[in-house]
Design an enzyme around this catalytic site. Sequence first.
Site, PDB file in Angstrom:
ATOM      1  N   CYS A 253       0.854  -1.210  -0.134  1.00 54.30           N
ATOM      2  CA  CYS A 253      -0.147   0.060   0.141  1.00 54.30           C
ATOM      3  C   CYS A 253       1.084   1.362   0.042  1.00 54.30           C
ATOM      4  O   CYS A 253       1.230   1.865   1.046  1.00 54.30           O
ATOM      5  CB  CYS A 253      -1.087  -0.116   1.444  1.00 54.30           C
ATOM      6  SG  CYS A 253      -2.122  -1.319   1.147  1.00 54.30           S
ATOM      7  N   ALA A 255       1.528   4.240  -1.918  1.00 54.09           N
ATOM      8  CA  ALA A 255       1.282   5.626  -1.898  1.00 54.09           C
ATOM      9  C   ALA A 255       1.014   6.731  -0.913  1.00 54.09           C
ATOM     10  O   ALA A 255       0.509   6.049   0.062  1.00 54.09           O
ATOM     11  CB  ALA A 255       0.388   5.948  -3.192  1.00 54.09           C
ATOM     12  N   PRO A 256       1.588   7.701  -0.814  1.00 56.57           N
ATOM     13  CA  PRO A 256       2.488   8.390  -1.636  1.00 56.57           C
ATOM     14  C   PRO A 256       3.949   7.981  -1.871  1.00 56.57           C
ATOM     15  O   PRO A 256       4.722   8.779  -2.283  1.00 56.57           O
ATOM     16  CB  PRO A 256       2.225  10.025  -1.312  1.00 56.57           C
ATOM     17  CG  PRO A 256       2.042   9.972   0.201  1.00 56.57           C
ATOM     18  CD  PRO A 256       1.336   8.450   0.371  1.00 56.57           C
ATOM     19  N   GLY A 257       4.482   6.942  -1.087  1.00 53.86           N
ATOM     20  CA  GLY A 257       5.678   6.512  -1.282  1.00 53.86           C
ATOM     21  C   GLY A 257       6.927   6.595  -0.284  1.00 53.86           C
ATOM     22  O   GLY A 257       7.904   6.472  -0.504  1.00 53.86           O
ATOM     23  N   LYS A 259       7.268   5.436   2.620  1.00 51.41           N
ATOM     24  CA  LYS A 259       8.254   4.214   3.183  1.00 51.41           C
ATOM     25  C   LYS A 259       8.924   3.360   2.108  1.00 51.41           C
ATOM     26  O   LYS A 259       9.924   3.014   2.264  1.00 51.41           O
ATOM     27  CB  LYS A 259       7.263   3.320   3.879  1.00 51.41           C
ATOM     28  CG  LYS A 259       6.437   3.892   5.329  1.00 51.41           C
ATOM     29  CD  LYS A 259       5.494   3.131   5.825  1.00 51.41           C
ATOM     30  CE  LYS A 259       4.854   3.965   6.960  1.00 51.41           C
ATOM     31  NZ  LYS A 259       3.863   4.967   6.456  1.00 51.41           N
ATOM     32  N   ASP A 275      -0.142   0.205  -5.306  1.00 51.68           N
ATOM     33  CA  ASP A 275      -1.182   0.721  -4.664  1.00 51.68           C
ATOM     34  C   ASP A 275      -2.402   0.766  -5.778  1.00 51.68           C
ATOM     35  O   ASP A 275      -2.441   0.409  -6.829  1.00 51.68           O
ATOM     36  CB  ASP A 275      -0.979   2.177  -4.677  1.00 51.68           C
ATOM     37  CG  ASP A 275      -1.716   2.927  -3.614  1.00 51.68           C
ATOM     38  OD1 ASP A 275      -1.182   2.994  -2.245  1.00 51.68           O
ATOM     39  OD2 ASP A 275      -2.680   3.543  -3.786  1.00 51.68           O
ATOM     40  N   CYS A 373      -1.522   3.705  10.690  1.00 50.51           N
ATOM     41  CA  CYS A 373      -1.317   4.977  11.330  1.00 50.51           C
ATOM     42  C   CYS A 373      -2.622   5.098  12.455  1.00 50.51           C
ATOM     43  O   CYS A 373      -3.318   6.199  12.158  1.00 50.51           O
ATOM     44  CB  CYS A 373      -1.000   6.066  10.428  1.00 50.51           C
ATOM     45  SG  CYS A 373      -2.240   6.253   9.054  1.00 50.51           S
TER      46      CYS A 373
HETATM   47  C1  LIG Z   1      -1.638   4.706   4.682  1.00 51.90           C
HETATM   48  S1  LIG Z   1      -1.729   4.928   3.091  1.00 51.90           S
HETATM   49  C2  LIG Z   1       0.095   4.396   2.642  1.00 51.90           C
HETATM   50  C3  LIG Z   1       1.457   5.439   2.988  1.00 51.90           C
HETATM   51  C4  LIG Z   1       2.375   5.039   2.255  1.00 51.90           C
HETATM   52  N1  LIG Z   1       3.001   3.623   2.704  1.00 51.90           N
HETATM   53  C5  LIG Z   1       3.561   6.040   2.614  1.00 51.90           C
HETATM   54  O1  LIG Z   1       4.377   5.465   3.620  1.00 51.90           O
HETATM   55  O2  LIG Z   1       3.624   6.873   1.987  1.00 51.90           O
HETATM   56  C6  LIG Z   1      -2.583   3.561   2.345  1.00 51.90           C
HETATM   57  C7  LIG Z   1      -2.635   3.452   0.875  1.00 51.90           C
HETATM   58  O3  LIG Z   1      -3.106   2.218   0.658  1.00 51.90           O
HETATM   59  C8  LIG Z   1      -3.612   2.370  -0.597  1.00 51.90           C
HETATM   60  N2  LIG Z   1      -4.758   1.271  -0.712  1.00 51.90           N
HETATM   61  C9  LIG Z   1      -5.952   1.218  -0.153  1.00 51.90           C
HETATM   62  N3  LIG Z   1      -6.743   0.056  -0.507  1.00 51.90           N
HETATM   63  C10 LIG Z   1      -5.636  -0.670  -1.174  1.00 51.90           C
HETATM   64  C11 LIG Z   1      -5.751  -1.906  -1.745  1.00 51.90           C
HETATM   65  N4  LIG Z   1      -6.932  -2.792  -1.714  1.00 51.90           N
HETATM   66  N5  LIG Z   1      -4.546  -2.377  -2.583  1.00 51.90           N
HETATM   67  C12 LIG Z   1      -3.429  -1.712  -2.493  1.00 51.90           C
HETATM   68  N6  LIG Z   1      -3.329  -0.199  -2.073  1.00 51.90           N
HETATM   69  C13 LIG Z   1      -4.680   0.186  -1.445  1.00 51.90           C
HETATM   70  C14 LIG Z   1      -4.131   3.872  -0.678  1.00 51.90           C
HETATM   71  O4  LIG Z   1      -4.405   4.101  -2.016  1.00 51.90           O
HETATM   72  C15 LIG Z   1      -3.498   4.479   0.095  1.00 51.90           C
HETATM   73  O5  LIG Z   1      -2.313   4.956  -0.873  1.00 51.90           O
END
Ligand SMILES: C[S@@+](CC[C@H](N)C(=O)[O-])C[C@H]1O[C@@H](n2cnc3c(N)ncnc32)[C@H](O)[C@@H]1O
Length: 441
Positions: A253, A255-257, A259, A275, A373
């Site tokens: 998961c 985005a926005p990237g 990690k 994502d 989070c």
């Molecule tokens: C908490 S954010 C991730 C933050 C990211 N890891 C970072 O550190 O920048 C959760 C992400 O999960 C994505 N997301 C939600 N459901 C998803 C799914 N079923 N499969 C893949 N990505 C998903 C969302 O679009 C969102 O970008």
Amino acid sequence: MRSALADEMRCASQALAGLAAGERLDHALELAGREHALAPASRPVVRDLAYHAARTFGLCRELARLLNAREPAPAVAALQWLSLSQLIDPQRHPATIVDQAVRAARADPVTEGAAGFINATLRTFLRDTPQWLERARRSPEARWNHPQWWIDVLQADHPQAWQSIAEFADRHPPLTLRINPRRTDLPTYLDHLQAAGFSARVVGQQAVIVEPACAVQSLPGWAEGWVSVQDEGAQRAAQWLDVQDGHRVLDACAAPGGKSAHLLELFDVRLTALDLKRKRLAQVGEGLARLGLQAKLVCGDAADPARWWTGPRFDRILVDAPCTASGIVRRAPDARWLRRRGDLATLAAAQQRIVEALWPLLEPGGKLLYVTCSVFKAEGPQVIQSFLGRHRDARELALPAGKPQSAVVPGTEPGLQMLPTARPSEDHDGFFYCLIEKLRP
Ligand SMILES: C[S@@+](CC[C@H](N)C(=O)[O-])C[C@H]1O[C@@H](n2cnc3c(N)ncnc32)[C@H](O)[C@@H]1O
């Protein structure tokens, strides 16, 4: 040069009306910003006005409910909430706020007829501010500035700490940077900051808070990718996934990237950044380009890997699952007003599906780090508890800052719940982490 405060207040109250109608605040600010051609210097002011109103939304709505004999039209209500949020913030002179609020009302045909109402209610509030605040704060939503259902969950999950968690949401988040070890190191970057006149304090292995916050473009080496913005709590993910050079890593998961970028800064790995949302995935690519890093970007559903994965298996999987964002409320003050009680169960079910679907993609002997989070147990320990109960080939591992391995006792809650903290040497949002190993057959 800034635009007039009245114009800034109009723009911010339009964004607040968007939030009240269910829009994300950043999106509502973008839309309002397009409509009001304000001076560039006014943009951060508008953002601050709207964010402050979102932080104090519960109190301002209750004050308005007490002050108003009848419910005003949405645009008038939003201007009134925004003005009240400024009046309870002692940074500006109250007379200026009232004057500018009335001007803001007059400047728009939709609110023009309510200028007298705005003037009268704000002045009534000012005549006996302590009494109005005391009355309003009898309502828990006003006292804690969270919806009642959110307060209920915090109380049930954290009987000792719920009040400090709720109060943490009122804080302005610091500008926390992550130092890129491929470009610089912590002591060198601290010297650069000092030479450029910034004050900074170290809050983690690679985490520095710059005070006061500034536009990132003005930081030393920003364009060259020396640093990125990332809360210290979020920086634990790349440190705790136990990655080694050469590993195949999935950031499921991504985005926005933040990690993904951190993992690539620390290790020479083959990283797949997945994502669900194409637009958000593009942000991963942009962020990595600034840092000179590369990953395979895949748009797909983590809960349905058959549609985007054909092998080989991954050595490490990071699941930074979508959640209520209850741990990062100081950075995202709108989340609590946008979520509904039922979202918690929906998100917990989605988190379960994602971890379940990704487990077969992990190499035996590999490790999966589950992150949210959030401070809600339904999105952290309960997800993992139920996952571990279903998988005999899964075992929880100790995290460096967590329970020692000997303390991982079956029957107790898995994982590490980091509660939001703001101290001079430790400053981070709230996160849940759990590292799980896939046992070899
Ligand atoms: C908490 S954010 C991730 C933050 C990211 N890891 C970072 O550190 O920048 C959760 C992400 O999960 C994505 N997301 C939600 N459901 C998803 C799914 N079923 N499969 C893949 N990505 C998903 C969302 O679009 C969102 O970008």
